[in-house]
Scaffold this motif. Structure first.
Motif, PDB file in Angstrom:
ATOM      1  N   SER A 129      27.375  20.913  26.662  1.00  0.00           N
ATOM      2  CA  SER A 129      25.957  19.885  26.795  1.00  0.00           C
ATOM      3  C   SER A 129      25.113  20.476  26.197  1.00  0.00           C
ATOM      4  CB  SER A 129      25.780  21.609  27.312  1.00  0.00           C
ATOM      5  OG  SER A 129      26.337  20.859  29.444  1.00  0.00           O
ATOM      6  N   ASP A 136      21.205  13.601  31.875  1.00  0.00           N
ATOM      7  CA  ASP A 136      21.001  14.016  30.550  1.00  0.00           C
ATOM      8  C   ASP A 136      22.269  14.686  30.956  1.00  0.00           C
ATOM      9  OD1 ASP A 136      20.619  17.453  31.797  1.00  0.00           O
ATOM     10  OD2 ASP A 136      21.211  16.089  33.002  1.00  0.00           O
ATOM     11  N   PRO A 137      22.372  15.497  30.154  1.00  0.00           N
ATOM     12  CA  PRO A 137      23.683  15.907  29.463  1.00  0.00           C
ATOM     13  C   PRO A 137      24.065  16.895  30.038  1.00  0.00           C
ATOM     14  CG  PRO A 137      21.435  15.976  27.559  1.00  0.00           C
ATOM     15  CD  PRO A 137      21.298  15.455  28.612  1.00  0.00           C
ATOM     16  N   ALA A 138      23.606  18.084  30.649  1.00  0.00           N
ATOM     17  CA  ALA A 138      23.867  19.112  31.692  1.00  0.00           C
ATOM     18  C   ALA A 138      25.300  18.560  33.207  1.00  0.00           C
ATOM     19  CB  ALA A 138      23.606  20.290  31.911  1.00  0.00           C
ATOM     20  N   ASN A 139      23.659  17.784  33.473  1.00  0.00           N
ATOM     21  CA  ASN A 139      23.783  16.658  34.861  1.00  0.00           C
ATOM     22  C   ASN A 139      25.252  15.809  34.530  1.00  0.00           C
ATOM     23  OD1 ASN A 139      22.407  17.350  36.856  1.00  0.00           O
ATOM     24  ND2 ASN A 139      20.384  15.196  35.889  1.00  0.00           N
ATOM     25  N   LEU A 140      25.119  15.295  33.546  1.00  0.00           N
ATOM     26  CA  LEU A 140      26.712  14.709  33.126  1.00  0.00           C
ATOM     27  C   LEU A 140      28.149  15.217  32.920  1.00  0.00           C
ATOM     28  CD1 LEU A 140      27.919  11.724  32.210  1.00  0.00           C
ATOM     29  CD2 LEU A 140      27.847  12.975  29.920  1.00  0.00           C
ATOM     30  N   TYR A 141      28.503  16.574  32.912  1.00  0.00           N
ATOM     31  CA  TYR A 141      29.059  17.033  32.434  1.00  0.00           C
ATOM     32  C   TYR A 141      29.212  17.891  33.857  1.00  0.00           C
ATOM     33  CZ  TYR A 141      29.669  16.716  27.878  1.00  0.00           C
ATOM     34  OH  TYR A 141      30.297  16.428  26.398  1.00  0.00           O
ATOM     35  N   GLU A 176      17.137  19.867  33.703  1.00  0.00           N
ATOM     36  CA  GLU A 176      18.284  21.489  33.753  1.00  0.00           C
ATOM     37  C   GLU A 176      16.965  22.723  34.910  1.00  0.00           C
ATOM     38  OE1 GLU A 176      21.041  21.425  33.750  1.00  0.00           O
ATOM     39  OE2 GLU A 176      20.497  20.098  32.451  1.00  0.00           O
ATOM     40  N   TYR A 231      16.788  24.868  26.201  1.00  0.00           N
ATOM     41  CA  TYR A 231      17.798  24.264  26.573  1.00  0.00           C
ATOM     42  C   TYR A 231      18.970  24.860  27.025  1.00  0.00           C
ATOM     43  CZ  TYR A 231      21.101  20.694  28.416  1.00  0.00           C
ATOM     44  OH  TYR A 231      21.701  20.213  29.000  1.00  0.00           O
ATOM     45  N   LEU A 262      25.385  17.596  23.246  1.00  0.00           N
ATOM     46  CA  LEU A 262      24.888  16.354  23.614  1.00  0.00           C
ATOM     47  C   LEU A 262      23.780  16.424  23.596  1.00  0.00           C
ATOM     48  CD1 LEU A 262      26.042  13.610  24.567  1.00  0.00           C
ATOM     49  CD2 LEU A 262      26.828  14.183  26.602  1.00  0.00           C
TER      50      LEU A 262
END
Lengths: 120, 876
Positions: B32, A45-50, B63, B13, B35
């Motif tokens: 983030s 997921d996005p935050a994981n990626l970053y 998250e 989010y 994305l």
């Protein structure tokens, strides 16, 4: 820095490094490429990626790259590009070799045939 | 292209991102989010709703996990899924375990949902009625002057002499007659200026009446939004039109805003037409006490200040107008007590609702105890599994975490189910309109209530799961493995489950004994002799002509009575201002005066104007003498009938019939003495009363209720038609069987009684099931031991006695505890049903019988099972 120090890699990191091996990519591109190669197997997921990128950069495995060209009105998630460093390239190769060795062991134990797991 | 719900998901989010380190957010936060937004859109484009949901769940879920991980400091994220699992593990494991035992999980969720549903329903009612502020500007500073109704001059006086009030308004709820194509009744109110601003009313269409229109002789009015839609189909041309109301033209200047809720403590709940009071009306003197008065406290003024100033006015009034405002000693007879608008609106029901909420909470506790004993039994059964995990290095903490996670999951599921149940429960309660419960429109299951439900549900889940979890996690691996391997069969501890059963018994007893006392009190109310025979009587409420001259009203009343009496099957017809039980607490049935017999004087007696036939139609019982007939009612000395209470006070109950009495300046002749009729309802005493012919003393009022006795009485349509044929100006507002009138007078008490009874009955059932289940489990667990005992010659009877005895002892202990807790709380039950005796012997005896009976029944099945144990089969 010794590439072996970073091993083993988590599947997520390994995949990120793999897709970066070809060309520099932006965040969205990495997400898409990982998805293409694995389907839903490794959820990213996005935050994981970053978070992963941040850590990999800190460890000198990944670096921020110059965008191929300044497109002007590019969405935020496609502005920053990332690529492998020399270390990164060595690390991903070392990890691949390590996995290769492991797979060979599995095959010798007749757990794998033609690259597929024997489930029965 | 945007995905549906995208913004909501992004807000969530962002919230989750806030839990991540600031340095990360600074560097990658917006990226983030961008994305995440992109993945949502991709998901929606490629996979529709499912794709969208998957993208949202993946993003937010990951998250949330990362955030929790960070907050709990459990392992730094190194991108390794292994670490991710360490936090999710108890939850996944818990979900898996519950999934494997659907029956147990279903039972626990069902039990808790039952309790939560009841509790949340009552919570919604309490929230809507008591907690939510009233929908008026600065409602905390609005005050109602109580002590009955007030006159217009009272109100005018206070506007000048009570500086504690910044604004003061008077209003009276009433019924208007509206003449359009047909004549119709319209509920409404007359209000003083200041009413609209005090209660923050605004116009939806047109405007509100202005101050200078009052007293100008021009009659204007505003209609409610609901009435505008219902009666005039939302016709915009209504504004500016002239309506004929009570025989006079009234111009509609506006439609009230749809969110305006009439202050029911001041007007009444439903107000369709509001007309300003004409202050020049000569009838508005000090005798005409029909207004409720409310005001806003001035800045800096307190309720105490208002009370002092109003008391000073009461004293001044008593000096100036001793006839109306002073008692015999010359001190003020009125108090003009100011109370907050909230108190005036809900003061009658607040304690009752809190008692019911407490009742529902007790039920929830019983359900929790029940669920706990199920989980405890399961925990015992799972000892083997847990011991193995401990032996293999599973920490006690991680086991505890998993067991508590199970409890939380069960609680959450029960909360969702309970919320749905409460949603239904609230709808049922709103549909029932229990005895005009105030502020019913504000009762909903909303976000506040849902939030509270979440807390209640988690608390319930943890309450049910904590002890079993602790117990199970405390297990010593060596001991259990030894037991499991079939070695020494130790006697496992059962004190935990016994304790739970005792707690259930105590809680259920508390509810049961209270409920039985209330039921008993209610039965006594119902059994009160009403003084009439209601079966076969139909009450027809009629306005015989509000704008007609008094002679015409008398003629119309007579014509209606004659016409109704001529209908097939009608045995008797009579009318009064109201029928018994129709009016509670008010004085719309009659008025008060003084009655004198020679030198003996009664200074307080109620005068009821009624037509001939009234007593016969209602089925009243004469002690002496008879009712007056038509000829007497029309001419000659005015005949009256007194009730037995008045007769005793006036003449010691002796020789009153045939004598003359004085009523003010008039002389009346007593023709009969009738048994007391309970006009104000079953919970009110019979007061001294007398009945006088309507045409002599009552025609100032046009609203009558005809009592029609028939076998069977004609249908409502026939009655309505007959009234309209007999008197074209008459309007029938209601046709109800007398039994309905009487039962609706007790609607609120019945509602309370039923609800408390339902809570108590359910609690009893749960407690009995809990006892039965625990004993059954115990017997099954000890089958081996029982078999050995029987093989060694123990008689089956003794085993049964031991099991039944043990069960009864547990229940008896619990019941005693319940009774102990009951006494200090019992007095609040008076608020549910007046006259409840908490320690009524019948209620206590019933309680003992029900508890003992249920306990016997609950222990009998396990005992039979034990007695049926076949030693040979077991030992083999």
């Amino acid at each position: 820095m010794d590439a072996l120090e970073h091993l083993p890699l988590s599947p997520r990191d390994f995949l990120i490094l793999l897709v970066l091996a070809d060309d520099p990519l932006h965040g969205y591109g990495i997400l898409k490429a990982v998805e293409e190669r694995t389907g839903d197997e490794v959820p990213l997921d996005p935050a994981n990626l970053y978070r992963s990128l941040k850590r990999l950069r800190r460890d000198g495995i990944v670096e921020e790259a110059e965008p191929p060209e300044d497109g002007g009105d590019v969405p935020l998630e496609q502005r920053r590009y990332f690529s492998l460093t020399e270390t990164g390239r060595a690390v991903v190769a070392a990890e691949a070799a390590r996995l290769e060795r492991l797979t060979r062991v599995a095959r010798e134990a007749r757990l794998l045939e033609e690259g597929r797991a024997v489930l029965e | 292209m945007r995905a549906p719900g995208e913004e909501g998901a992004v807000v969530l989010y962002r919230l989750l991102l806030r839990l991540l380190p600031r340095s990360f957010r600074r560097e990658h936060g917006e990226e983030s989010v961008a994305l995440f937004r992109r993945t949502l859109r991709d998901g929606w484009r490629e996979g529709g709703g499912r794709g969208l949901a998957r993208a949202a769940l993946r993003g937010a879920g990951e998250e949330a996990r990362a955030a929790v991980r960070r907050r709990t400091g459990r392992g730094r994220d190194r991108g390794s899924p292994r670490h991710g699992r360490s936090l999710g593990a108890p939850w996944t494991q818990a979900a898996r375990t519950l999934h494997r035992q659907p029956a147990l999980a279903g039972a626990v969720v069902g039990l808790l949902a039952l309790g939560i549903g009841a509790t949340v329903t009552m919570l919604s009612v309490v929230d809507g009625v008591l907690l939510r502020s009233l929908p008026y500007p600065d409602p905390g500073r609005i005050v109602v002057v109580t002590d009955g109704s007030h006159s217009w001059p009272d109100y005018r006086d206070w506007t000048e002499t009570v500086p504690a009030f910044e604004t003061l308004a008077a209003a009276t709820g009433m019924t208007f007659t509206l003449e359009e194509e047909r004549r119709d009744e319209l509920r409404g109110a007359r209000v003083s200026d200041g009413f609209f601003s005090l209660f923050g009313a605004t116009a939806y269409r047109g405007r509100l009446p202005t101050a200078d229109e009052l007293g100008s002789g021009r009659r204007v009015g505003v209609v409610s939004h609901a009435a505008w839609l219902r009666r005039w189909g939302g016709d915009p041309r209504l504004v500016g039109r002239s309506l004929r109301v009570d025989g006079e033209p009234v111009e509609v200047v506006g439609v009230l805003s749809p969110d305006f809720v009439p202050p029911e403590a001041v007007t009444r709940r439903a107000v369709d037409l509001v007309i300003p009071v004409d202050p020049t009306d000569p009838d508005l003197d000090r005798h005409e006490r029909s207004f409720a008065v409310a005001g806003r406290l001035a800045g800096g003024a307190t309720l105490e200040r208002a009370r002092e100033q109003l008391r000073a006015r009461a004293e001044a009034f008593a000096r100036e107008y001793p006839d109306q405002y002073a008692d015999e000693t010359g001190s003020p007879a009125r108090t003009f007590e100011p109370v907050s608008l909230m108190e005036a609106t809900t003061g009658e029901v607040d304690t009752a609702l809190l008692v019911l909420l407490a009742g529902a909470s007790l039920l929830l506790l019983v359900a929790c105890a029940n669920a706990a004993s199920l989980l405890l039994a399961r925990g015992t059964a799972r000892r083997g599994e847990l011991a193995v995990r401990r032996a293999l290095g599973g920490g006690r903490g991680s086991l505890l975490a998993q067991l508590l996670a199970e409890a939380c999951l069960l609680g959450a599921a029960a909360g969702a189910a309970g919320l749905a149940a409460a949603h239904g429960g609230v709808r049922v309660i709103r549909a029932l309109e229990p005895g005009d419960l105030p502020r019913l429109e504000a009762v909903t299951v909303d976000v506040r209530v849902a939030g509270a439900t979440l807390l209640v549900a988690l608390a319930a889940g943890l309450l049910a799961g904590a002890v079993p979890a602790w117990r199970a996690a405390a297990v010593s691996p060596a001991r259990v493995l030894r037991l499991a391997s079939g070695g020494a069969r130790g006697r496992a501890r059962t004190s935990g489950s016994r304790g739970l059963v005792a707690a259930e018994a105590a809680l259920a007893s508390l509810l049961l004994v209270g409920s039985l006392a209330v039921v008993r009190g209610f039965e006594e109310l119902v059994a009160v002799a009403p003084g009439i025979r209601p079966a076969g009587v139909t009450a027809v409420s009629v306005d015989v002509g509000r704008d007609a001259p008094e002679e015409e009203r008398a003629a119309a009343a007579e014509a209606i009575r004659t016409r109704l009496a001529a209908l097939a099957g009608v045995a008797a017809v009579g009318a009064g201002f109201s029928v018994p039980y129709e009016v509670s607490g008010g004085s719309r049935c009659c008025w008060a005066g003084e009655l004198a017999l020679e030198d003996r004087e009664m200074d307080w007696i109620w005068a009821h104007p009624v037509t001939p036939g009234y007593f016969e139609a209602l089925g009243a019982t004469f002690v002496e003498g008879r009712a007056f007939d038509d000829a007497e009612a029309r001419e000659g000395p005015t005949p009256i009938v007194v009730n037995d209470v008045a007769a005793r006070e006036l003449a010691g109950g002796d020789g009153l019939v045939g004598r003359a009495v004085r009523f003010g300046p008039r002389e009346l002749r007593v023709v009969g003495i009738v048994e007391g009729i309970r006009h104000w309802g079953a919970d009110q005493p019979v007061e001294p009363e007398f009945y006088v012919p309507y045409r002599r003393e009552g025609t100032w009022r046009s609203g009558l209720t005809f009592a029609v006795r028939g076998a069977p009485a004609p249908g409502g349509d026939a009655l309505r038609r007959a009234v309209e044929e007999a008197a074209p100006r008459a309007i029938v507002s209601a046709v109800r069987p007398m039994t309905d009138v009487m039962s609706s007078a007790l609607a609120r008490e019945r509602f309370y009684t039923l609800l408390l009874g339902a809570f108590a009955g359910t609690a009893l059932l749960l407690a009995a099931a809990g006892l039965s289940g625990t004993l059954l489990y115990d017997v099954r667990r000890r089958r081996h031991e029982l078999g050995v005992r029987m093989a060694l010659g123990a008689p089956a009877g003794r085993l049964v006695r031991r099991i039944v005895g043990g069960g009864l002892l547990t229940v008896a202990g619990g019941a005693a505890l319940g009774l102990l807790a009951y006494w200090p709380l019992a007095r609040h039950l008076q608020e549910l049903v007046p006259g409840v005796e908490p320690g009524h012997p019948v209620a206590l005896a019933g309680f003992a019988a029900v508890i003992a009976g249920s306990a016997l029944l609950a222990t009998w099945i396990p005992a039979r099972l034990a007695a049926g144990t076949d030693p040979a089969a077991i030992l083999r």
